[in-house]
Design a protein around this motif. Sequence first.
Motif, PDB file in Angstrom:
ATOM      1  N   GLY A 123     -36.919 -28.107  90.428  1.00 44.80           N
ATOM      2  CA  GLY A 123     -36.735 -28.376  91.853  1.00 44.80           C
ATOM      3  C   GLY A 123     -35.589 -27.627  92.512  1.00 44.80           C
ATOM      4  N   LYS A 124     -34.929 -26.732  91.742  1.00 42.91           N
ATOM      5  CA  LYS A 124     -33.768 -25.992  92.255  1.00 42.91           C
ATOM      6  C   LYS A 124     -33.731 -24.601  91.643  1.00 42.91           C
ATOM      7  N   PRO A 125     -33.256 -23.613  92.388  1.00 39.95           N
ATOM      8  CA  PRO A 125     -32.971 -22.321  91.752  1.00 39.95           C
ATOM      9  C   PRO A 125     -31.685 -22.418  90.933  1.00 39.95           C
ATOM     10  N   VAL A 126     -31.536 -21.508  89.991  1.00 39.57           N
ATOM     11  CA  VAL A 126     -30.362 -21.552  89.108  1.00 39.57           C
ATOM     12  C   VAL A 126     -29.649 -20.208  89.110  1.00 39.57           C
ATOM     13  N   LEU A 127     -28.337 -20.264  89.180  1.00 42.65           N
ATOM     14  CA  LEU A 127     -27.511 -19.066  89.008  1.00 42.65           C
ATOM     15  C   LEU A 127     -26.847 -19.126  87.643  1.00 42.65           C
ATOM     16  N   ILE A 128     -27.020 -18.071  86.858  1.00 45.61           N
ATOM     17  CA  ILE A 128     -26.266 -17.952  85.613  1.00 45.61           C
ATOM     18  C   ILE A 128     -25.065 -17.063  85.910  1.00 45.61           C
ATOM     19  N   GLN A 129     -23.909 -17.674  85.805  1.00 47.78           N
ATOM     20  CA  GLN A 129     -22.671 -16.933  86.067  1.00 47.78           C
ATOM     21  C   GLN A 129     -22.220 -16.339  84.737  1.00 47.78           C
ATOM     22  N   ALA A 130     -22.530 -15.074  84.542  1.00 48.21           N
ATOM     23  CA  ALA A 130     -22.235 -14.417  83.267  1.00 48.21           C
ATOM     24  C   ALA A 130     -20.864 -13.747  83.358  1.00 48.21           C
ATOM     25  N   ARG A 131     -19.951 -14.223  82.553  1.00 46.91           N
ATOM     26  CA  ARG A 131     -18.606 -13.641  82.530  1.00 46.91           C
ATOM     27  C   ARG A 131     -18.670 -12.301  81.799  1.00 46.91           C
ATOM     28  N   THR A 132     -18.309 -11.246  82.490  1.00 49.04           N
ATOM     29  CA  THR A 132     -18.436  -9.908  81.918  1.00 49.04           C
ATOM     30  C   THR A 132     -17.160  -9.092  82.163  1.00 49.04           C
ATOM     31  N   VAL A 133     -17.149  -7.910  81.567  1.00 46.67           N
ATOM     32  CA  VAL A 133     -16.045  -6.962  81.756  1.00 46.67           C
ATOM     33  C   VAL A 133     -16.667  -5.648  82.221  1.00 46.67           C
ATOM     34  N   LYS A 134     -16.212  -5.167  83.366  1.00 47.56           N
ATOM     35  CA  LYS A 134     -16.726  -3.875  83.831  1.00 47.56           C
ATOM     36  C   LYS A 134     -16.276  -2.786  82.846  1.00 47.56           C
ATOM     37  N   GLY A 135     -17.195  -1.932  82.434  1.00 48.28           N
ATOM     38  CA  GLY A 135     -16.848  -0.878  81.472  1.00 48.28           C
ATOM     39  C   GLY A 135     -16.800  -1.348  80.030  1.00 48.28           C
ATOM     40  N   LYS A 136     -17.340  -2.541  79.761  1.00 43.30           N
ATOM     41  CA  LYS A 136     -17.225  -3.166  78.431  1.00 43.30           C
ATOM     42  C   LYS A 136     -17.589  -2.218  77.278  1.00 43.30           C
ATOM     43  N   GLY A 137     -16.711  -2.165  76.293  1.00 46.43           N
ATOM     44  CA  GLY A 137     -16.989  -1.403  75.074  1.00 46.43           C
ATOM     45  C   GLY A 137     -16.224  -0.095  74.993  1.00 46.43           C
ATOM     46  N   VAL A 138     -15.735   0.381  76.133  1.00 49.15           N
ATOM     47  CA  VAL A 138     -14.935   1.619  76.140  1.00 49.15           C
ATOM     48  C   VAL A 138     -13.580   1.229  76.721  1.00 49.15           C
ATOM     49  N   SER A 139     -12.562   1.133  75.853  1.00 52.05           N
ATOM     50  CA  SER A 139     -11.304   0.477  76.245  1.00 52.05           C
ATOM     51  C   SER A 139     -10.726   1.028  77.551  1.00 52.05           C
ATOM     52  N   PHE A 140     -10.744   2.361  77.707  1.00 51.14           N
ATOM     53  CA  PHE A 140     -10.084   2.908  78.904  1.00 51.14           C
ATOM     54  C   PHE A 140     -10.922   2.754  80.176  1.00 51.14           C
ATOM     55  N   MET A 141     -12.153   2.290  80.034  1.00 51.59           N
ATOM     56  CA  MET A 141     -12.973   2.006  81.222  1.00 51.59           C
ATOM     57  C   MET A 141     -12.936   0.524  81.591  1.00 51.59           C
ATOM     58  N   GLU A 142     -12.545  -0.315  80.629  1.00 50.71           N
ATOM     59  CA  GLU A 142     -12.646  -1.764  80.830  1.00 50.71           C
ATOM     60  C   GLU A 142     -11.776  -2.253  81.988  1.00 50.71           C
ATOM     61  N   GLY A 143     -12.404  -2.964  82.903  1.00 49.24           N
ATOM     62  CA  GLY A 143     -11.694  -3.590  84.015  1.00 49.24           C
ATOM     63  C   GLY A 143     -11.199  -2.616  85.068  1.00 49.24           C
ATOM     64  N   LYS A 144     -11.643  -1.354  84.974  1.00 51.29           N
ATOM     65  CA  LYS A 144     -11.112  -0.317  85.885  1.00 51.29           C
ATOM     66  C   LYS A 144     -12.150   0.069  86.944  1.00 51.29           C
ATOM     67  N   ASN A 145     -11.813  -0.179  88.204  1.00 53.85           N
ATOM     68  CA  ASN A 145     -12.758   0.206  89.266  1.00 53.85           C
ATOM     69  C   ASN A 145     -12.901   1.731  89.339  1.00 53.85           C
ATOM     70  N   THR A 146     -11.899   2.455  88.842  1.00 56.71           N
ATOM     71  CA  THR A 146     -11.959   3.930  88.881  1.00 56.71           C
ATOM     72  C   THR A 146     -13.122   4.465  88.038  1.00 56.71           C
ATOM     73  N   TRP A 147     -13.636   3.643  87.108  1.00 60.56           N
ATOM     74  CA  TRP A 147     -14.785   4.051  86.297  1.00 60.56           C
ATOM     75  C   TRP A 147     -16.097   3.522  86.858  1.00 60.56           C
ATOM     76  N   HIS A 148     -16.061   3.085  88.106  1.00 61.74           N
ATOM     77  CA  HIS A 148     -17.302   2.606  88.738  1.00 61.74           C
ATOM     78  C   HIS A 148     -18.359   3.708  88.747  1.00 61.74           C
ATOM     79  N   GLY A 149     -17.955   4.877  89.268  1.00 62.62           N
ATOM     80  CA  GLY A 149     -18.906   5.993  89.347  1.00 62.62           C
ATOM     81  C   GLY A 149     -18.145   7.288  89.216  1.00 62.62           C
TER      82      GLY A 149
END
Length: 276
Positions: free
Chosen positions: A230-256
């Motif tokens: 009776g309701k839609p569901v949002l799965i809030q997945a906790r993630t890390v941008k750039g996950k797996g490559v340490s110098f990209m992790e959490g860095k907006n500069t590695w967006h594109g």
Amino acid sequence: MTNERKEELQRQCLEFRNELIDLLHSIQTGHPGGSLSCTEILTALYFEIMNVDPANPCMEGRDHLILSKGHAAPMLYLALAKKGYFPEEELKNLRQIDSMLQGHPCVHKTPGVELSTGPLGLGLSAGLGMALADRIKGYDAYTYVIMGDGEIQEGCIWEAAMSASKFQADHLIGILDNNGVQLDGTNEEIMPMGDIRAKWESFGWDVITCDGHDVEDICNAVAEAKKIKGKPVLIQARTVKGKGVSFMEGKNTWHGKAISDEDYGKAKAELGGVKE
Ligand SMILES: Cc1ncc(C[n+]2csc(CCOP(=O)(O)OP(=O)(O)O)c2C)c(N)n1
Ligand SMILES: [Mg+2]
């Protein structure tokens, strides 16, 4: 999920990360950060959860996946190719003119792509339409919409959220790639999101939180979401941008950003692909 299966899927994610870095380095363009962020989400959905048939991409009654954060297309293409929607050799044509694999997903060019995306904010409305159409047709199919946390700053996301709740779209599952970072900075710097759970709940959604880099946790969250009626569901997945490559992790500069030869060597060494 057995430990063996979990290990197999996590190994697959590592392979996808390696292939992603190879691809984006070779074409000197594309979006590494947001692709690495949703690797496990796409892997869990395509390889464990969804009812789809690569030999018949438009099969009636199939589940749908919309990559609303369309800039993560390279990871979507890696998953689609591995799943068998098109030959893996097509991947080398990523972002080339007239290629089947455009910089952002194109429903008319790529088998398995359910919606053209790239302009952020549109996927949830389209996904709601698909979920309602399936309900009218009597299918027990689910529509999954992967959204970025910067993306949900778009107003039309909230129009769709309101409507999904009004229509009790319990076969619509939003998955938020909640990495805390967008293009120009953190969410906190650009547009603070406040209490994301409270916001979605106030729009009539159920919210389930999971570790977005743990395929088993993602699968469990989806199984939980399917129990909610009776309701839609949002799965809030906790993630890390750039996950797996340490110098990209959490860095907006590695967006594109294009991957230099030096950074390529470092990234591959970390991922176990090749040595520096
Ligand atoms: C409507 C719209 N505005 C701006 C952009 C440019 N843009 C592309 S990605 C992006 C940031 C998205 O951040 P987020 O949704 O958090 O994605 P992720 O962190 O998962 O990469 C922006 C502003 C766009 N594609 N569409
Ligand atoms: Mg983000």
